[in-house]
Write a protein that holds these residues in place. Structure first.
Motif, PDB file in Angstrom:
ATOM      1  N   VAL A   2      94.051 111.275  64.021  1.00  0.00           N
ATOM      2  CA  VAL A   2      95.245 110.529  64.401  1.00  0.00           C
ATOM      3  C   VAL A   2      95.299 109.270  63.554  1.00  0.00           C
ATOM      4  CG1 VAL A   2      96.422 109.286  66.237  1.00  0.00           C
ATOM      5  CG2 VAL A   2      95.190 111.407  66.753  1.00  0.00           C
ATOM      6  N   GLN A   3      96.455 108.996  62.997  1.00  0.00           N
ATOM      7  CA  GLN A   3      96.660 107.742  62.271  1.00  0.00           C
ATOM      8  C   GLN A   3      97.651 106.889  63.039  1.00  0.00           C
ATOM      9  OE1 GLN A   3      97.746 108.927  58.235  1.00  0.00           O
ATOM     10  NE2 GLN A   3      95.624 108.678  57.586  1.00  0.00           N
ATOM     11  N   LEU A   4      97.360 105.612  63.134  1.00  0.00           N
ATOM     12  CA  LEU A   4      98.184 104.686  63.884  1.00  0.00           C
ATOM     13  C   LEU A   4      98.631 103.554  62.959  1.00  0.00           C
ATOM     14  CD1 LEU A   4      95.894 104.410  67.040  1.00  0.00           C
ATOM     15  CD2 LEU A   4      97.881 105.882  66.750  1.00  0.00           C
ATOM     16  N   VAL A   5      99.911 103.237  63.013  1.00  0.00           N
ATOM     17  CA  VAL A   5     100.454 102.171  62.175  1.00  0.00           C
ATOM     18  C   VAL A   5     101.261 101.216  63.048  1.00  0.00           C
ATOM     19  CG1 VAL A   5     101.903 101.598  60.205  1.00  0.00           C
ATOM     20  CG2 VAL A   5     100.551 103.701  60.177  1.00  0.00           C
ATOM     21  N   GLU A   6     100.788  99.982  63.136  1.00  0.00           N
ATOM     22  CA  GLU A   6     101.481  98.971  63.929  1.00  0.00           C
ATOM     23  C   GLU A   6     102.526  98.253  63.090  1.00  0.00           C
ATOM     24  OE1 GLU A   6      97.027  98.613  65.200  1.00  0.00           O
ATOM     25  OE2 GLU A   6      98.176  98.844  63.338  1.00  0.00           O
ATOM     26  N   SER A   7     103.540  97.745  63.756  1.00  0.00           N
ATOM     27  CA  SER A   7     104.559  96.928  63.111  1.00  0.00           C
ATOM     28  C   SER A   7     105.177  96.016  64.156  1.00  0.00           C
ATOM     29  CB  SER A   7     105.633  97.800  62.453  1.00  0.00           C
ATOM     30  OG  SER A   7     106.294  98.590  63.420  1.00  0.00           O
ATOM     31  N   GLY A   8     105.947  95.042  63.676  1.00  0.00           N
ATOM     32  CA  GLY A   8     106.665  94.174  64.595  1.00  0.00           C
ATOM     33  C   GLY A   8     106.073  92.799  64.790  1.00  0.00           C
ATOM     34  N   GLY A   9     104.928  92.564  64.187  1.00  0.00           N
ATOM     35  CA  GLY A   9     104.340  91.242  64.314  1.00  0.00           C
ATOM     36  C   GLY A   9     105.121  90.205  63.521  1.00  0.00           C
ATOM     37  N   GLY A  10     104.767  88.945  63.716  1.00  0.00           N
ATOM     38  CA  GLY A  10     105.442  87.885  62.989  1.00  0.00           C
ATOM     39  C   GLY A  10     105.188  86.534  63.607  1.00  0.00           C
ATOM     40  N   VAL A  94      95.569  88.980  65.958  1.00  0.00           N
ATOM     41  CA  VAL A  94      95.910  90.267  65.353  1.00  0.00           C
ATOM     42  C   VAL A  94      95.910  91.294  66.480  1.00  0.00           C
ATOM     43  CG1 VAL A  94      95.262  92.044  63.694  1.00  0.00           C
ATOM     44  CG2 VAL A  94      94.916  89.620  63.142  1.00  0.00           C
ATOM     45  N   TYR A  95      97.003  92.033  66.569  1.00  0.00           N
ATOM     46  CA  TYR A  95      97.156  93.021  67.630  1.00  0.00           C
ATOM     47  C   TYR A  95      96.935  94.421  67.063  1.00  0.00           C
ATOM     48  CZ  TYR A  95      98.857  89.576  70.913  1.00  0.00           C
ATOM     49  OH  TYR A  95      98.945  88.504  71.775  1.00  0.00           O
ATOM     50  N   TYR A  96      96.137  95.179  67.790  1.00  0.00           N
ATOM     51  CA  TYR A  96      95.794  96.540  67.378  1.00  0.00           C
ATOM     52  C   TYR A  96      96.208  97.537  68.452  1.00  0.00           C
ATOM     53  CZ  TYR A  96      92.555  94.143  64.193  1.00  0.00           C
ATOM     54  OH  TYR A  96      91.989  93.336  63.230  1.00  0.00           O
ATOM     55  N   PRO A 101      92.089 109.800  73.216  1.00  0.00           N
ATOM     56  CA  PRO A 101      92.558 111.191  73.326  1.00  0.00           C
ATOM     57  C   PRO A 101      92.057 111.935  74.553  1.00  0.00           C
ATOM     58  CG  PRO A 101      90.917 110.988  71.593  1.00  0.00           C
ATOM     59  CD  PRO A 101      91.233 109.600  72.041  1.00  0.00           C
ATOM     60  N   ASN A 102      90.970 111.479  75.139  1.00  0.00           N
ATOM     61  CA  ASN A 102      90.410 112.173  76.301  1.00  0.00           C
ATOM     62  C   ASN A 102      90.666 111.426  77.601  1.00  0.00           C
ATOM     63  OD1 ASN A 102      89.223 114.211  74.598  1.00  0.00           O
ATOM     64  ND2 ASN A 102      87.663 112.690  74.057  1.00  0.00           N
ATOM     65  N   SER A 103      91.432 110.350  77.523  1.00  0.00           N
ATOM     66  CA  SER A 103      91.717 109.530  78.707  1.00  0.00           C
ATOM     67  C   SER A 103      90.447 109.139  79.451  1.00  0.00           C
ATOM     68  CB  SER A 103      92.686 110.258  79.651  1.00  0.00           C
ATOM     69  OG  SER A 103      93.951 110.391  79.024  1.00  0.00           O
ATOM     70  N   ASP A 104      89.419 108.806  78.692  1.00  0.00           N
ATOM     71  CA  ASP A 104      88.152 108.393  79.297  1.00  0.00           C
ATOM     72  C   ASP A 104      87.792 106.973  78.902  1.00  0.00           C
ATOM     73  OD1 ASP A 104      85.905 110.178  76.944  1.00  0.00           O
ATOM     74  OD2 ASP A 104      87.551 108.757  76.642  1.00  0.00           O
ATOM     75  N   TYR A 105      88.793 106.214  78.470  1.00  0.00           N
ATOM     76  CA  TYR A 105      88.615 104.816  78.114  1.00  0.00           C
ATOM     77  C   TYR A 105      87.733 104.645  76.881  1.00  0.00           C
ATOM     78  CZ  TYR A 105      91.013 103.690  82.415  1.00  0.00           C
ATOM     79  OH  TYR A 105      91.960 103.599  83.407  1.00  0.00           O
ATOM     80  N   VAL A 106      87.649 105.681  76.081  1.00  0.00           N
ATOM     81  CA  VAL A 106      86.989 105.578  74.782  1.00  0.00           C
ATOM     82  C   VAL A 106      88.069 105.747  73.719  1.00  0.00           C
ATOM     83  CG1 VAL A 106      85.284 106.543  73.204  1.00  0.00           C
ATOM     84  CG2 VAL A 106      84.820 106.494  75.672  1.00  0.00           C
ATOM     85  N   TYR A 107      88.286 104.714  72.960  1.00  0.00           N
ATOM     86  CA  TYR A 107      89.351 104.717  71.970  1.00  0.00           C
ATOM     87  C   TYR A 107      88.786 105.167  70.633  1.00  0.00           C
ATOM     88  CZ  TYR A 107      92.004 102.219  75.489  1.00  0.00           C
ATOM     89  OH  TYR A 107      92.647 101.873  76.646  1.00  0.00           O
ATOM     90  N   HIS A 108      89.205 106.348  70.222  1.00  0.00           N
ATOM     91  CA  HIS A 108      88.641 106.939  69.018  1.00  0.00           C
ATOM     92  C   HIS A 108      89.390 106.518  67.752  1.00  0.00           C
ATOM     93  CE1 HIS A 108      85.863 109.881  70.935  1.00  0.00           C
ATOM     94  NE2 HIS A 108      86.697 109.705  71.954  1.00  0.00           N
ATOM     95  N   TYR A 109      90.621 106.155  67.890  1.00  0.00           N
ATOM     96  CA  TYR A 109      91.452 105.866  66.721  1.00  0.00           C
ATOM     97  C   TYR A 109      92.088 104.496  66.867  1.00  0.00           C
ATOM     98  CZ  TYR A 109      90.946 110.918  66.515  1.00  0.00           C
ATOM     99  OH  TYR A 109      90.431 112.181  66.491  1.00  0.00           O
ATOM    100  N   TRP A 110      92.149 103.786  65.736  1.00  0.00           N
ATOM    101  CA  TRP A 110      92.663 102.423  65.727  1.00  0.00           C
ATOM    102  C   TRP A 110      93.619 102.231  64.553  1.00  0.00           C
ATOM    103  CZ3 TRP A 110      91.205  98.744  69.354  1.00  0.00           C
ATOM    104  CH2 TRP A 110      90.164  99.139  70.220  1.00  0.00           C
ATOM    105  N   GLY A 111      94.604 101.380  64.780  1.00  0.00           N
ATOM    106  CA  GLY A 111      95.483 100.990  63.699  1.00  0.00           C
ATOM    107  C   GLY A 111      94.886  99.860  62.883  1.00  0.00           C
ATOM    108  N   GLN A 112      95.644  99.426  61.891  1.00  0.00           N
ATOM    109  CA  GLN A 112      95.140  98.386  60.989  1.00  0.00           C
ATOM    110  C   GLN A 112      95.426  96.989  61.514  1.00  0.00           C
ATOM    111  OE1 GLN A 112      98.052  99.791  60.663  1.00  0.00           O
ATOM    112  NE2 GLN A 112      99.427  98.064  60.217  1.00  0.00           N
TER     113      GLN A 112
END
Length: 120
Positions: A2-10, A94-96, A101-112
């Motif tokens: 999974v790739q995650l891309v954040e936007s909207g900061g400023g 910085v917001y990430y 993916p398993n809803s077990d509170y383990v975050y496997h994928y992160w945005g930049q």
């Protein structure tokens, strides 16, 4: 994967609003719980908000943002949002976004990450 891309900061003045977006690739978005975190240089990353998978019926927030921030998701767009109102200088970070993916509170994928700066 999974790739995650954040936007909207400023840059925004105190009391203002911003909406962050996090676009996800991959087929697992709907089945993943999603979270937002933030980090200030020299400090540990901290939890901001979380939304459950599928309909996103369940949400929870850090006490520091409760009543001001709202997390939501649009599975058709593979996107999770963080609406931030009544912003304070201490929200500067910085917001990430992250995927659990398993809803077990383990975050496997992160945005930049995306920078949010609130001026006083």
């Amino acid at each position: 994967q999974v790739q995650l891309v954040e936007s909207g900061g400023g840059l925004v003045q105190a009391g203002g609003s911003l909406r962050l977006s996090c676009a996800a690739s991959g087929r697992t978005f709907s089945t993943s719980a999603m979270g937002w975190f933030r980090q200030v240089p020299g400090k540990e990353r901290e939890f901001v908000a979380r939304i459950s998978s599928w309909s996103g019926r369940n949400t929870n927030y850090a006490d520091s943002v409760k009543g001001r921030f709202t997390i939501s998701r649009d599975n058709a767009k593979n996107t999770v949002y963080l609406q931030m109102n009544s912003l304070k200088p201490e929200d500067t970070a910085v917001y990430y976004c992250a995927a659990d993916p398993n809803s077990d509170y383990v975050y496997h994928y992160w945005g930049q990450g995306t920078q949010v700066t609130v001026s006083s």
